[in-house]
Design a protein around this motif. Structure first.
Motif, PDB file in Angstrom:
ATOM      1  N   GLU A  15       0.952  -1.202   0.034  1.00  0.00           N
ATOM      2  CA  GLU A  15      -0.118   0.205  -0.020  1.00  0.00           C
ATOM      3  C   GLU A  15       0.748   1.155  -0.009  1.00  0.00           C
ATOM      4  OE1 GLU A  15      -3.917   2.057   2.460  1.00  0.00           O
ATOM      5  OE2 GLU A  15      -3.175  -0.066   2.833  1.00  0.00           O
ATOM      6  N   ILE A  16       2.178   1.115   0.558  1.00  0.00           N
ATOM      7  CA  ILE A  16       2.938   2.426   0.680  1.00  0.00           C
ATOM      8  C   ILE A  16       4.040   2.199  -0.582  1.00  0.00           C
ATOM      9  CG2 ILE A  16       2.458   3.085   3.153  1.00  0.00           C
ATOM     10  CD1 ILE A  16       5.080   1.537   3.895  1.00  0.00           C
ATOM     11  N   GLY A  17       4.061   1.384  -1.494  1.00  0.00           N
ATOM     12  CA  GLY A  17       4.866   1.169  -2.529  1.00  0.00           C
ATOM     13  C   GLY A  17       6.062   0.736  -2.206  1.00  0.00           C
ATOM     14  N   LEU A  18       6.260  -0.161  -1.238  1.00  0.00           N
ATOM     15  CA  LEU A  18       7.420  -0.724  -0.739  1.00  0.00           C
ATOM     16  C   LEU A  18       7.199  -2.249  -0.578  1.00  0.00           C
ATOM     17  CD1 LEU A  18       8.530   1.465   2.152  1.00  0.00           C
ATOM     18  CD2 LEU A  18       9.379   1.532   0.129  1.00  0.00           C
ATOM     19  N   GLU A  19       6.800  -2.666  -1.617  1.00  0.00           N
ATOM     20  CA  GLU A  19       6.714  -4.378  -1.667  1.00  0.00           C
ATOM     21  C   GLU A  19       8.129  -4.994  -1.836  1.00  0.00           C
ATOM     22  OE1 GLU A  19       3.568  -2.629  -4.878  1.00  0.00           O
ATOM     23  OE2 GLU A  19       5.514  -2.022  -4.041  1.00  0.00           O
ATOM     24  N   GLY A  20       8.307  -6.039  -1.090  1.00  0.00           N
ATOM     25  CA  GLY A  20       9.466  -6.758  -1.062  1.00  0.00           C
ATOM     26  C   GLY A  20      10.466  -6.272  -0.120  1.00  0.00           C
ATOM     27  N   PHE A  21      10.056  -5.079   0.856  1.00  0.00           N
ATOM     28  CA  PHE A  21      11.034  -4.368   1.753  1.00  0.00           C
ATOM     29  C   PHE A  21      11.059  -5.157   3.054  1.00  0.00           C
ATOM     30  CE2 PHE A  21      11.483  -1.697  -1.649  1.00  0.00           C
ATOM     31  CZ  PHE A  21      12.336  -0.661  -1.374  1.00  0.00           C
ATOM     32  N   ALA A  22      10.115  -6.109   3.165  1.00  0.00           N
ATOM     33  CA  ALA A  22      10.183  -6.573   4.799  1.00  0.00           C
ATOM     34  C   ALA A  22      11.429  -6.917   5.499  1.00  0.00           C
ATOM     35  CB  ALA A  22       9.061  -7.743   5.002  1.00  0.00           C
TER      36      ALA A  22
END
Length: 213
Positions: free
Chosen positions: A122-129
């Protein structure tokens, strides 16, 4: 029952000296911007709403949230989210672990991981976990801090100079993200700021503390 955040004839005093007086209602999805010079009591007002007012201050009036008097409710039970100028991410935890702090207890590990991934998307940071917060830009850190707060499902949102540490482009992006999300989730927002552009972007009422009639 009046939905939203109500400051019912609130007064804050430092000793016997009046500091802040405000009587206002903020409806779901609305923003009230509070402006004024440094030292006028803007952040002290937020600390009253969160239940963390320092012992040096005393207050009158009531704070109500969705009709409930929360003036004496413990801070952790108020479900009020707050964003500061600094992102305050935990440096020893990954981005995903930071977001996990916002999640309520319960649910399987798979369900919790899915909620974190949805939040990042949702905040445009897919894959940043699994990323180290130290590797993120200032704008990315601000977005993670926002999502961590939203995952806690607050009933109201406070902004304490939340955009002042960002450059102009990131500031515009964060304003848009925060105000649109607050409107969509019907969160009443109380914002304190020095920047009139923040208040203009919020498109809500503005109160000037210390202003002379």
């Amino acid at each position: 029952m009046a939905e939203g955040l109500t400051l019912d004839k609130v007064e804050i005093l430092h000793g016997d000296a009046p500091l802040v007086a405000l009587d206002a209602h903020i409806g779901p999805g609305e923003v009230l911007s509070v402006m004024g010079p440094s030292g006028i009591g803007k952040s002290t007002l937020l600390s009253l709403v969160t239940g963390t007012l320092a012992p040096a201050f005393r207050h009158k009036g009531r704070v109500r949230l969705d009709g409930q008097d929360i003036t004496r409710v413990a801070p952790e039970a108020r479900r009020i989210g707050i964003l500061f100028q600094d992102d305050l991410l935990f440096p020893h935890l990954s981005v995903g672990e930071n977001l996990a702090f916002g999640l309520s207890r319960g649910g399987s590990r798979t369900e919790r991981r899915a909620r974190i991934e949805e939040g990042l998307a949702e905040i445009g940071l897919e894959g940043f976990a699994n990323r180290d917060p130290a590797t993120l830009s200032g704008g990315q850190k601000a977005r993670v801090a926002l999502m961590r707060m939203l995952l806690a499902e607050p009933r109201a949102l406070l902004l304490d100079e939340a955009f002042s540490g960002l450059d102009a482009e990131r500031r515009d992006q964060m304003r848009k993200l925060v105000f649109e999300r607050a409107e969509r989730c019907r969160l009443p927002v109380l914002m304190v700021t020095h920047d009139r552009a923040d208040a203009e972007a919020a498109r809500g009422r503005v109160v000037e503390l210390g202003a002379r009639a």
